[in-house]
Design an enzyme around this catalytic site. Structure first.
Site, PDB file in Angstrom:
ATOM      1  N   GLU A 144       0.806  -1.227   0.000  1.00 40.64           N
ATOM      2  CA  GLU A 144       0.000   0.000   0.000  1.00 40.64           C
ATOM      3  C   GLU A 144       0.838   1.277   0.000  1.00 40.64           C
ATOM      4  OE1 GLU A 144      -2.972  -0.218   3.095  1.00 40.64           O
ATOM      5  OE2 GLU A 144      -4.299  -1.360   1.809  1.00 40.64           O
ATOM      6  N   GLU A 321      -6.978  -7.507  -0.611  1.00 37.43           N
ATOM      7  CA  GLU A 321      -7.465  -7.579   0.769  1.00 37.43           C
ATOM      8  C   GLU A 321      -8.947  -7.212   0.754  1.00 37.43           C
ATOM      9  OE1 GLU A 321      -5.169  -5.075   3.378  1.00 37.43           O
ATOM     10  OE2 GLU A 321      -3.264  -5.769   2.578  1.00 37.43           O
TER      11      GLU A 321
HETATM   12  C1  GAL Z   1      -4.615  -2.417   4.869  1.00 37.07           C
HETATM   13  C2  GAL Z   1      -3.221  -2.983   5.042  1.00 37.07           C
HETATM   14  C3  GAL Z   1      -3.211  -4.203   5.912  1.00 37.07           C
HETATM   15  C4  GAL Z   1      -4.052  -3.981   7.149  1.00 37.07           C
HETATM   16  C5  GAL Z   1      -5.437  -3.615   6.722  1.00 37.07           C
HETATM   17  C6  GAL Z   1      -6.379  -3.410   7.887  1.00 37.07           C
HETATM   18  O1  GAL Z   1      -4.594  -1.053   4.614  1.00 37.07           O
HETATM   19  O2  GAL Z   1      -2.638  -3.301   3.811  1.00 37.07           O
HETATM   20  O3  GAL Z   1      -1.887  -4.497   6.278  1.00 37.07           O
HETATM   21  O4  GAL Z   1      -3.480  -2.970   7.903  1.00 37.07           O
HETATM   22  O5  GAL Z   1      -5.404  -2.428   5.996  1.00 37.07           O
HETATM   23  O6  GAL Z   1      -7.675  -3.079   7.434  1.00 37.07           O
END
Ligand code: GAL
Length: 638
Positions: A144, A321
């Site tokens: 990110e 994610e």
């Molecule tokens: C994303 C990140 C992850 C985790 C997640 C939590 O922004 O890539 O590592 O922190 O958010 O929602």
């Protein structure tokens, strides 16, 4: 390409004894992919030059032997603490001049040469060791970029690199004499801001009042280029040792770097989708809207990014994610309604995702994200999302392939335009992203399926092309427009600045073959909206135009609000949702596109051979002879 599912896993957080069991449960749930490693630097190199790869070898072996395919992350978003002893000046510095310290993540400045050399070293070690490992099917660079506001840094390293970047940009022949080219481009005669050499130029922070917008725009371009270069450094190393796919995981509504340019060095795009967090945190909407969708997420925000990142990935993209339950980081973190994890997953597939991976496998009992759910609870029991994941895994069997078709509507998105708007918004709340997103929402409410290309994309074949707010119009796009028989929806602020962030003369929008000038502009208080003769209002921003055109919509006082000439429509301000939807509806009808007035919270996505109907509300909805149950996805073949 087959649709598939995955998860994000941190073997380094858990006892070695449970890795096999975890891997078995992942495959049993129907998962194909597991992403690992992206924050593990301190476990791979606990002391400088002292490497411990055995645990990762073993984790990869166990996960791979269970049948999972691995996405291996490079760990450069989390430099170990010892790195700071090596490079005390590697931290990014905020606009107030304060270093952004160790103790969380992303504590580095993209311009620090020493840190970059260490990144190259660890990436090389990983690529050599795992580049031909049969279980490692993909890579993720860093994690990110831009998260936690980390693209822009006001460090000494950034200042020195910025000076060199400027030398490169303004170097006609090679000496500091070229500073005059910079002075001329930036208009530094204003307020006696002329420089005598590149070494006199500082970063645009901590000035008495606002810095020169041309100075800021170049700094924003430079900052974006630093991200591109950092990412490229990693991809070049990985490609020397591996043929596996390389991706980065982008975010929602992060515009600080040009994702298209980063994407050019990658094989696919991927992004991290947190619908409930985004609704509270990243969307301008009424409280009523936020309340209505508190457990579903905004019906358009995820889809917008799916369409954007499909372009960034040149057609290939994943959700890296996916929120599986409550997150920890938004102002409020409710649980999704039953069915939403499945709906979000199908929405991604409907927009062309090849894979959707859930963050994270098991909720962590320690540290910053202990209140972030996973597919498993910290005690290994199943969390609510897992049953829906299993269900989707079954459903994929009947709908295996990822569609790839071009939409009829293009909505251009330009990162530079976003920077230019934010540098001189001219009125509180005037923001490029919001303007484009308003347009996207209005299109989607009419059932249109949309591509979101970059400004220099090949736009052949689109019937309706919208470029609202495209502050600087590249020459290629101007040319495309001349030859195009699509209907163009332009304005406000399309072509409003030249590449140096100056008002061009002839005055904007200066469109080939159209005698049209924006002669002045004004921004409006929120209580100063200008009613239109038809329903709706012009809000927050207005342009006064002169030239040859047909008035399509007028303000109450008769002055033009939306104008047209041949196949170009120009919107002379920011329209509210009622007016914007009407303008788009008229444009779509003119081009004979299929439109449909979707009920509140219902969205449609047409791919080449399938239609997906999404009901984001808790009531059943009737549309086109179909009944959509509450929180549901209906797939019909075309
Ligand atoms: C994303 C990140 C992850 C985790 C997640 C939590 O922004 O890539 O590592 O922190 O958010 O929602």
């Amino acid at each position: 390409m087959k649709r598939s599912l995955g998860t994000c896993y941190y073997p380094e957080h858990w006892a070695r004894q449970i890795w096999e069991e975890d891997a078995r449960r992942m495959t049993e749930a129907g998962l194909t992919w597991v992403r690992i490693g992206e924050f593990a630097w301190s476990r791979l190199e606990p002391r400088p030059g002292h490497y411990e790869f055995d645990w990762l070898d073993e984790a990869i072996e166990i996960l791979g032997n269970a049948g999972l395919r691995i996405v291996l992350g490079t760990p450069t978003a989390t430099p170990p603490r010892w790195m700071l002893d090596r490079y005390p000046d590697m931290l990014a510095v905020d606009a107030e001049g304060r270093p952004r310290k160790f103790g969380s993540r992303r504590h580095y400045c993209f311009s620090h040469e020493g840190y970059k050399a260490d990144c190259a070293r660890i990436v090389t070690m990983l690529a050599r060791r795992y580049g031909s490992n049969p279980h490692v099917a993909a890579w993720q660079t860093d994690n990110e970029y831009g998260c936690h506001d980390t693209t822009i840094s006001y460090s000494d390293a950034a200042r020195d690199a910025f000076r060199n970047w400027l030398r490169g940009k303004y170097r006609g022949g090679g000496t500091d004499d070229d500073i005059n080219a910079l002075n001329a481009a930036w208009g530094n005669v204003f307020w006696s801001m002329n420089y005598g050499g590149f070494d006199q130029i500082d970063l645009p922070n901590l000035t008495v009042t606002e810095p020169n917008p041309s100075h800021i725009l170049d700094f924003r371009r430079f900052s974006s280029d630093q991200v591109v270069a950092f990412n490229r450094m990693q991809t070049q190393i990985i490609r020397r040792h591996s043929d596996a796919l390389i991706a980065h995981n982008y975010m929602g509504r992060i515009t600080d770097f040009d994702h298209f340019e980063v994407g050019d060095d990658l094989d696919i795009a991927s992004w991290d989708s947190y619908p409930l967090g985004f609704l509270e945190d990243r969307i301008k909407a009424s409280d009523a809207h936020k309340r209505r969708y508190a457990r579903q997420g905004d019906p358009d925000f995820q889809a917008f990014h799916h369409d954007l990142y499909r372009s960034v990935g040149r057609g290939r993209w994943w959700v890296k994610e996916q929120q599986p339950g409550p997150v920890n980081w938004a102002p409020y973190n409710p649980a999704p309604l039953p069915g939403m994890v499945s709906l979000w997953t199908w929405e991604a597939f409907a927009h062309g995702a090849e894979a959707v991976c859930y963050f994270r496998w098991r909720q962590a009992p320690m540290a910053q994200e202990q209140m972030h759910s996973g597919l498993l609870r910290p005690d290994n029991g199943e969390a609510a999302g897992l049953a829906e994941v299993r269900e989707v895994a079954q459903q994929i069997e009947d709908a295996p392939t990822v569609p790839s078709s071009r939409a009829q509507v293009a909505l251009i998105f330009d990162y530079e335009a976003d920077w230019a708007w934010s540098i001189q918004p001219h009125g509180r709340g005037l923001c490029y992203f919001d303007l484009v997103f308003d347009t996207y929402r209005a299109m989607r409410q009419l059932g249109l399926s949309i591509d979101i290309p970059r400004p220099d994309a090949d736009l052949t074949g689109y019937r309706l092309i919208a470029a609202p707010g495209l502050m600087h119009m590249p020459e290629r796009l101007r040319q495309t427009m001349t030859q195009s028989d699509a209907l163009w929806l332009l304005g406000p602020r399309t072509g409003a600045r030249n590449a140096d962030m100056r008002i061009p003369v002839p005055l904007p929008p200066d469109l080939p073959g159209w005698d049209l000038k924006v002669v002045h502009v004004e921004s409006l208080r929120t209580d100063m909206a200008l009613p239109l003769q038809s329903d709706g209002e012009m809000v927050s921003y207005r342009e006064i135009v002169e030239g040859a055109f047909e008035t399509v919509e007028a303000l109450d006082d008769g002055s033009p609000a939306v104008i047209r000439s041949n196949n170009r429509i120009y919107v002379c301000g920011w329209l509210d949702s009622v007016a914007l939807r009407r303008v788009i509806r008229d444009a779509a009808i003119r081009m004979e596109l299929d439109i449909i007035d979707l009920p509140e919270g219902v969205r449609l996505r047409n791919t080449g051979h399938e239609s997906f109907w999404f009901n984001h509300t808790t009531e059943a909805k009737m549309v086109s002879g179909l009944t959509l149950p509450p929180i549901s996805v209906l797939r019909t073949t075309r």
